[in-house]
Design an enzyme around this catalytic site. Sequence first.
Site, PDB file in Angstrom:
ATOM      1  N   GLU A  52      41.274  53.676  37.078  1.00  0.00           N
ATOM      2  CA  GLU A  52      41.111  53.015  38.374  1.00  0.00           C
ATOM      3  C   GLU A  52      42.131  53.491  39.406  1.00  0.00           C
ATOM      4  O   GLU A  52      41.851  53.515  40.604  1.00  0.00           O
ATOM      5  CB  GLU A  52      41.192  51.495  38.226  1.00  0.00           C
ATOM      6  CG  GLU A  52      39.967  50.870  37.563  1.00  0.00           C
ATOM      7  CD  GLU A  52      40.053  50.839  36.042  1.00  0.00           C
ATOM      8  OE1 GLU A  52      40.983  51.471  35.485  1.00  0.00           O
ATOM      9  OE2 GLU A  52      39.201  50.191  35.403  1.00  0.00           O
ATOM     10  N   PHE A 114      38.419  36.002  29.593  1.00  0.00           N
ATOM     11  CA  PHE A 114      38.530  37.408  29.217  1.00  0.00           C
ATOM     12  C   PHE A 114      38.505  38.291  30.473  1.00  0.00           C
ATOM     13  O   PHE A 114      37.646  38.132  31.325  1.00  0.00           O
ATOM     14  CB  PHE A 114      37.380  37.783  28.277  1.00  0.00           C
ATOM     15  CG  PHE A 114      37.392  39.244  27.907  1.00  0.00           C
ATOM     16  CD1 PHE A 114      38.442  39.774  27.171  1.00  0.00           C
ATOM     17  CD2 PHE A 114      36.385  40.087  28.336  1.00  0.00           C
ATOM     18  CE1 PHE A 114      38.478  41.122  26.851  1.00  0.00           C
ATOM     19  CE2 PHE A 114      36.412  41.439  28.023  1.00  0.00           C
ATOM     20  CZ  PHE A 114      37.464  41.958  27.277  1.00  0.00           C
ATOM     21  N   GLN A 115      39.448  39.199  30.539  1.00  0.00           N
ATOM     22  CA  GLN A 115      39.628  40.100  31.692  1.00  0.00           C
ATOM     23  C   GLN A 115      39.781  39.329  33.009  1.00  0.00           C
ATOM     24  O   GLN A 115      39.353  39.791  34.061  1.00  0.00           O
ATOM     25  CB  GLN A 115      38.490  41.127  31.775  1.00  0.00           C
ATOM     26  CG  GLN A 115      38.526  42.099  30.598  1.00  0.00           C
ATOM     27  CD  GLN A 115      37.715  43.355  30.817  1.00  0.00           C
ATOM     28  OE1 GLN A 115      36.695  43.344  31.485  1.00  0.00           O
ATOM     29  NE2 GLN A 115      38.170  44.461  30.238  1.00  0.00           N
ATOM     30  N   LYS A 164      31.542  37.010  39.119  1.00  0.00           N
ATOM     31  CA  LYS A 164      30.263  37.517  38.621  1.00  0.00           C
ATOM     32  C   LYS A 164      29.092  36.596  38.978  1.00  0.00           C
ATOM     33  O   LYS A 164      28.008  37.071  39.288  1.00  0.00           O
ATOM     34  CB  LYS A 164      30.349  37.702  37.100  1.00  0.00           C
ATOM     35  CG  LYS A 164      29.283  38.622  36.561  1.00  0.00           C
ATOM     36  CD  LYS A 164      29.504  38.934  35.096  1.00  0.00           C
ATOM     37  CE  LYS A 164      28.416  39.882  34.580  1.00  0.00           C
ATOM     38  NZ  LYS A 164      28.596  40.163  33.139  1.00  0.00           N
ATOM     39  N   MET A 482      62.886  67.140  41.409  1.00  0.00           N
ATOM     40  CA  MET A 482      63.676  66.400  42.391  1.00  0.00           C
ATOM     41  C   MET A 482      64.703  65.506  41.691  1.00  0.00           C
ATOM     42  O   MET A 482      65.837  65.367  42.150  1.00  0.00           O
ATOM     43  CB  MET A 482      62.756  65.573  43.288  1.00  0.00           C
ATOM     44  CG  MET A 482      63.432  65.018  44.528  1.00  0.00           C
ATOM     45  SD  MET A 482      64.088  66.311  45.620  1.00  0.00           S
ATOM     46  CE  MET A 482      62.747  66.519  46.783  1.00  0.00           C
TER      47      MET A 482
END
Lengths: 584, 189
Positions: A52, A114-115, A164, A482
């Site tokens: 993502e 969940f999630q 949802k 760096m």
Amino acid sequence: MTRQMTGAKMVVQALKDQGVDVVFGYPGGAVLPIYDEIFQQNDIRHILVRHEQGAVHAAEGYARSTGKPGVVLVTSGPGATNAVTGITDALMDSIPLVVLTGQVPTFLIGTDGFQEADTVGITRPCTKHNWLVKDTARLSATIHEAFHVASSGRPGPVLVDIPKDVQFASAEYQPRPRSAPSYYQPQVKGDMQQIELLVEAIEYAERPVFYTGGGVINSGPAASQLLRELVEATGFPITSTLMGLGAYPASGKNWLGMLGMHGLYEANLAMHGCDLMINVGARFDDRITGRVDAFSPRSRKAHIDVDPSSINKVIKTDIPIVGDVGHVLEDVLNLWKSRGRKVNREGLAKWWASISEWRKTDCLAFKPSPQTIKPQHALTRLEALTKSYDRYICTEVGQHQMWAAQYLGFEDPNRWMTSGGLGTMGYGFPASIGAQVAHPDSLVINVAGEASWLMNMQEMGTAVQYRLPVKQFILNNERLGMVRQWQQLLHGERYSHSWSEALPDFVKLAEAFGAKGIQCKDPADLDDAIMEMIEYDGPVIFDCLVEKHENCFPMIPSGEPHNKMLLGKSGTDETIGAKGAILV
Amino acid sequence: MSALHIKKGSTKHSAYNLRPNFSDVQETHTLAVLVENEPGVLARVIGLFSGRGYNIDSLTVAEVDHQGHRSRITIVTTGTPQVIEQIKAQLGRIVPVHEVHDLTVEGASVERELALLKVTSGGDKRVEALRLADIFRANVVDSTLESFIFQITGSPEKIDAFADLMRPLGLVELARTGVAAMARGQEAL
């Protein structure tokens, strides 16, 4: 015309109405209804990324190279949290994004489902604004609002969290409103009295300098055009931040090069010595100012910014102008012309004479080696061989990024994509994918370091799947360059964890993904290898083995003002005081 | 910058309202912030203060226009003039924030706070508490044989003074609402 439809269908319809042609995303349980709708249409293209974070950076690359908002679609929980780095990156660099996240159904919110994650809570400080839509009837209007907020005023990322059950339920679709909502209307016209003060200052200044930033690019191509006209007409020197490169062409005669910590000697000395500084869409970032109390001590400072909070945040401004760069520059130009196009020619001639002296330092000079490829040499050759192309450049973060900014020339806005504010390693590769999706026939190159590149290397799968011929030009020094440079200069050459002992074979890695790999380590082969990369029709990983211990100069050490730059030739040990070492 | 004739307090122009220099003096300002009454708006305001390291001395919030979905947040904050200007500009940047008014700069204003004080004592102390409450125009809103709850309204300083006096007289609990403030005169925000 009123239309009943499901929330999921509304999302796709609203995106179409907003003129979206591509979405970067990754499916999951909480966004399945929207993915089902995406499956059943052909107007919006979906690019399946591999992580993502990659989706958000790709959308940033798309947005930065087109000027249109980038759109991201991810699922709830881990989908949303993985997107947070990219969203923060977009906030810091003012990139317009609309991020759509799935959420557990409304009746499960708050139950640690969940999630489930508190997505609007987590992203509140890293978005310009966000919404949790609990009612399908509000969904389409919210998405239209989201596009308006993301792209007006100072652009930035916004997020719409969609449970949802809201995606499944039906309601009436609200079409895109003809006019923008009244409650969010940032000021675009500058105050004429302030503009008059600026024009007066332009007429009398002996040592003026334009200091421009990403705001010019965000304001659109017209702003860059107006800036060019104003610079040419006044004959003032111009420098730019990392984010503003390309607004004024690198080949322009008034161009001083980039300023700041790794900016050019002449640009930083012009900033230090000027009597009129005209800040156009930049924000006095600490990479630019160095030590604040010694920053450009004798100048009057004008600051044009669409965001009132940028003005007087760090540096006190004498002529503050709140407004969109394009609108303000147009007013400045018109007023200055109508008052007789006056400038202080005598003062300017002396000022340019000083600048010519500083230019003689030739601060970017380096000594090519016949045995090893110097990174500066690699970029000089890349520039020479690609500048005639229709070219977009992305970078990761680190030494290679600064060298790219120093040695590559940008002639137009929206051609340069880099993570400036947040400094996100792993930005460049997915951003190059986004830019290539937007410009399929152009040459898109990501100038990378091997360490940054590995942070989002999974996106090779995306590049290969969609046949995106992105060129990954990796300056491989087998070091976190760096970090190593700072450890050398600041931490007694104790190189704590700044190299990797287990780098992959990049050629084999490319082949494993079904792409092309090229390795080059001999300066004599470099040009042919670069041409091979350009001419190959498909994604390429170019593993350019470079000098391992090259440092990036010029450099303003932390805690020092602009006139205390380190140039490569001088000794650099013990130059940064204890106070400076605290700064990043 | 008064020559600009820009209405003071208007968020869009806050950059023009700067006092002349970047002074180190700490100032206390009372801000009235009119916001859209939507979920999370208070979290946005508080998150701004904690995220950017600003002080909150007092904060009150309540819906003031049910039909128009408007809430009013009154914030008392302390900082240098530069920080105060930053706070106002940053508040103005929050999308559901409609207006930011600096009541301290925009002219005279009144500030009021309400407090409840529970005082438990007997004998002379109980009588003295009641007598002082009368002087401060505090009301008794609950009473038992051993306790009073006083309700007092006034400036924060008045409430401080009353609470200080009540402490030796048996003050055991104190609840304060925080400041509500409004500019004097006929003009409305």
